[in-house]
Design a protein around this motif. Structure first.
Motif, mmCIF file in Angstrom:
data_model
loop_
_atom_site.group_PDB
_atom_site.id
_atom_site.type_symbol
_atom_site.label_atom_id
_atom_site.label_comp_id
_atom_site.label_asym_id
_atom_site.label_seq_id
_atom_site.Cartn_x
_atom_site.Cartn_y
_atom_site.Cartn_z
ATOM 1 N N ALA A 25 70.509 6.296 60.534
ATOM 2 C CA ALA A 25 69.322 5.500 60.213
ATOM 3 C C ALA A 25 68.943 5.657 58.745
ATOM 4 C CB ALA A 25 68.163 5.900 61.121
ATOM 5 N N ILE A 26 69.058 6.868 58.225
ATOM 6 C CA ILE A 26 68.783 7.107 56.803
ATOM 7 C C ILE A 26 69.795 6.332 55.957
ATOM 8 C CG2 ILE A 26 68.664 8.845 54.962
ATOM 9 C CD1 ILE A 26 66.333 8.968 57.044
ATOM 10 N N GLU A 27 71.054 6.359 56.355
ATOM 11 C CA GLU A 27 72.081 5.600 55.631
ATOM 12 C C GLU A 27 71.757 4.107 55.629
ATOM 13 O OE1 GLU A 27 75.909 8.497 56.548
ATOM 14 O OE2 GLU A 27 75.537 6.795 57.862
ATOM 15 N N ARG A 28 71.351 3.581 56.773
ATOM 16 C CA ARG A 28 71.009 2.152 56.860
ATOM 17 C C ARG A 28 69.840 1.801 55.942
ATOM 18 N NH1 ARG A 28 70.139 0.330 62.816
ATOM 19 N NH2 ARG A 28 69.661 2.517 63.043
ATOM 20 N N GLU A 31 71.479 1.331 52.678
ATOM 21 C CA GLU A 31 72.569 0.359 52.559
ATOM 22 C C GLU A 31 72.157 -1.072 52.883
ATOM 23 O OE1 GLU A 31 75.590 2.174 54.965
ATOM 24 O OE2 GLU A 31 75.814 3.846 53.560
ATOM 25 N N LYS A 32 71.320 -1.269 53.912
ATOM 26 C CA LYS A 32 70.947 -2.644 54.267
ATOM 27 C C LYS A 32 69.524 -2.775 54.784
ATOM 28 C CE LYS A 32 73.261 -2.230 58.736
ATOM 29 N NZ LYS A 32 74.308 -2.716 59.598
ATOM 30 N N GLY A 33 68.851 -1.671 54.949
ATOM 31 C CA GLY A 33 67.478 -1.701 55.440
ATOM 32 C C GLY A 33 67.409 -1.440 56.938
ATOM 33 N N ILE A 34 66.273 -0.924 57.381
ATOM 34 C CA ILE A 34 66.061 -0.613 58.789
ATOM 35 C C ILE A 34 64.595 -0.870 59.114
ATOM 36 C CG2 ILE A 34 65.681 1.840 58.293
ATOM 37 C CD1 ILE A 34 66.954 2.466 61.047
ATOM 38 N N ASP A 35 64.344 -1.332 60.310
ATOM 39 C CA ASP A 35 62.980 -1.571 60.768
ATOM 40 C C ASP A 35 62.213 -0.251 60.807
ATOM 41 O OD1 ASP A 35 60.968 -3.395 62.235
ATOM 42 O OD2 ASP A 35 61.212 -1.673 63.591
ATOM 43 N N ILE A 66 75.442 16.073 50.484
ATOM 44 C CA ILE A 66 76.771 15.500 50.748
ATOM 45 C C ILE A 66 76.788 13.970 50.727
ATOM 46 C CG2 ILE A 66 77.622 17.487 52.048
ATOM 47 C CD1 ILE A 66 77.084 15.893 54.625
ATOM 48 N N SER A 67 75.628 13.346 51.003
ATOM 49 C CA SER A 67 75.609 11.887 51.107
ATOM 50 C C SER A 67 74.939 11.194 49.923
ATOM 51 C CB SER A 67 74.871 11.461 52.382
ATOM 52 O OG SER A 67 73.479 11.731 52.267
ATOM 53 N N GLY A 68 74.007 11.897 49.287
ATOM 54 C CA GLY A 68 73.222 11.276 48.222
ATOM 55 C C GLY A 68 71.994 10.545 48.747
ATOM 56 N N TYR A 69 71.760 10.565 50.060
ATOM 57 C CA TYR A 69 70.643 9.865 50.684
ATOM 58 C C TYR A 69 69.527 10.852 51.018
ATOM 59 C CZ TYR A 69 74.110 6.142 51.442
ATOM 60 O OH TYR A 69 75.066 5.174 51.280
#
Length: 90
Positions: A25-28, A31-35, A66-69
């Motif tokens: 969910a954090i990645e989304r 990357e493209k947004g999440i509700d 590790i992810s940058g997020y």
């Protein structure tokens, strides 16, 4: 994705799956947004598994490394957003 999610091997399989859903969910959000409401539901489940602020900070810090997020930045934005708003981190 070329990294492994930080997990605690003391968690049950269901807990591991739910924590991975949180990371995804954090990645989304980046990357493209999440509700917002979906993200907050996933976050509340994550907090049931990781109730300690210190443990959350450690795990989320490892994930960010590790992810940058940033989980912190994402959840802070979601908490300040209106219900139904899309969360997109730039």
């Amino acid at each position: 994705m070329e990294y492994q999610y930080p997990i605690d091997y003391h968690w049950t399989t269901d807990e591991i799956v739910d924590v991975i859903k949180f990371y995804e969910a954090i990645e989304r959000a980046y990357e493209k947004g999440i509700d917002r409401d979906e993200l907050m539901t996933i976050y509340r489940r994550f907090k049931e598994i990781v109730p300690s602020k210190a443990e959350e900070k450690t795990i989320c810090g490892e994930f960010e490394e590790i992810s940058g997020y940033s989980s912190y930045k994402t959840i802070t934005k979601a908490k300040n957003a209106s219900p139904g708003e899309k969360i997109l981190i730039k």
